[in-house]
Design an enzyme around this catalytic site. Sequence first.
Site, PDB file in Angstrom:
ATOM      1  N   CYS A  78       0.830  -1.092  -0.156  1.00  0.00           N
ATOM      2  CA  CYS A  78       0.194   0.110   0.096  1.00  0.00           C
ATOM      3  C   CYS A  78       0.857   1.278  -0.195  1.00  0.00           C
ATOM      4  O   CYS A  78       1.401   1.441  -1.025  1.00  0.00           O
ATOM      5  CB  CYS A  78      -0.946  -0.006   1.109  1.00  0.00           C
ATOM      6  SG  CYS A  78      -2.592   1.099   0.777  1.00  0.00           S
ATOM      7  N   HIS A 172      -3.354  -5.085   1.888  1.00  0.00           N
ATOM      8  CA  HIS A 172      -2.577  -5.249   2.969  1.00  0.00           C
ATOM      9  C   HIS A 172      -2.634  -6.800   3.375  1.00  0.00           C
ATOM     10  O   HIS A 172      -2.960  -7.061   4.132  1.00  0.00           O
ATOM     11  CB  HIS A 172      -3.012  -4.689   4.263  1.00  0.00           C
ATOM     12  CG  HIS A 172      -2.939  -3.325   4.184  1.00  0.00           C
ATOM     13  ND1 HIS A 172      -2.221  -2.675   4.827  1.00  0.00           N
ATOM     14  CD2 HIS A 172      -3.500  -2.237   3.440  1.00  0.00           C
ATOM     15  CE1 HIS A 172      -1.987  -1.097   4.742  1.00  0.00           C
ATOM     16  NE2 HIS A 172      -3.222  -0.802   3.779  1.00  0.00           N
ATOM     17  N   GLU A 174      -0.566  -8.111   5.457  1.00  0.00           N
ATOM     18  CA  GLU A 174      -0.262  -8.383   6.641  1.00  0.00           C
ATOM     19  C   GLU A 174      -1.548  -8.296   7.828  1.00  0.00           C
ATOM     20  O   GLU A 174      -1.496  -8.613   8.956  1.00  0.00           O
ATOM     21  CB  GLU A 174       0.622  -7.167   7.296  1.00  0.00           C
ATOM     22  CG  GLU A 174       0.169  -5.733   7.461  1.00  0.00           C
ATOM     23  CD  GLU A 174       0.018  -5.032   6.090  1.00  0.00           C
ATOM     24  OE1 GLU A 174       0.153  -5.649   5.036  1.00  0.00           O
ATOM     25  OE2 GLU A 174      -0.387  -4.008   6.426  1.00  0.00           O
TER      26      GLU A 174
HETATM   27  N1  GLN Z   1      -3.680   6.294   1.118  1.00  0.00           N
HETATM   28  C1  GLN Z   1      -2.565   6.035   1.386  1.00  0.00           C
HETATM   29  C2  GLN Z   1      -1.215   6.807   0.961  1.00  0.00           C
HETATM   30  O1  GLN Z   1      -1.602   7.550   0.101  1.00  0.00           O
HETATM   31  C3  GLN Z   1      -2.118   4.431   1.333  1.00  0.00           C
HETATM   32  C4  GLN Z   1      -3.022   3.907   2.204  1.00  0.00           C
HETATM   33  C5  GLN Z   1      -2.371   2.592   3.009  1.00  0.00           C
HETATM   34  O2  GLN Z   1      -1.280   2.332   2.967  1.00  0.00           O
HETATM   35  N2  GLN Z   1      -3.472   1.930   3.458  1.00  0.00           N
HETATM   36  O3  GLN Z   1      -0.367   6.815   1.170  1.00  0.00           O
END
Ligand code: GLN
Length: 192
Positions: A78, A172, A174
């Site tokens: 992410c 994610h 994890e």
């Molecule tokens: N929206 C977050 C960002 O731009 C990422 C979201 C996440 O890691 N769950 O960094």
Amino acid sequence: MKVGVLSLQGAFREHREVLDALGVEPVEVRVPEQLSGTDALVLPGGESTTMSKLLETSGLFDPVADLVAQGMPVLGTCAGMILLATEVLDGRPDQRRFGAIDVSVRRNAYGRQVDSFEAELDVAGLDGGPFPGVFIRAPVVDHAGDEVEVLAAHDGKPVLARQGAVWVSSFHPELSGDLRLHQWFLRESAER
Ligand code: GLN
């Protein structure tokens, strides 16, 4: 095997717990000295703009960039994926990235926080059935270069990909309770 988990912000504890469960030694990385002796790195989810800032103030940005450029295996989930991308769309102008995998990512493009969702993902090369993808304000991969191996897609967009030793997911792993992706990453990283 010693695996550094960038622990400045975000879901680093959950990654540490998965690594613990898989019998490798997780090292919480907050300062450059903690990188020494690590064999692989995990960049967790969280907020990529904040992480970018903290990477600079902690002095970690350049040493991490050097290690990744030297071929250190790295898994970015992410926000971690955003940090590893070559191009970030809808980012902050001062947001920095490592440019380690040839993908163009658009921040928060699956919608707002309330639109977080789960999806069963078919992952190429992963035995044991679909992988539960947990998406939280996830980035969308708008474009992946020829060198990038797309391992899973959702709604026609890559959500799991790798380029050599650099692995990224927009979801994610994890938080899914499924250890298979970490296991795979560790197995391949140990071979390098
Ligand atoms: N929206 C977050 C960002 O731009 C990422 C979201 C996440 O890691 N769950 O960094």
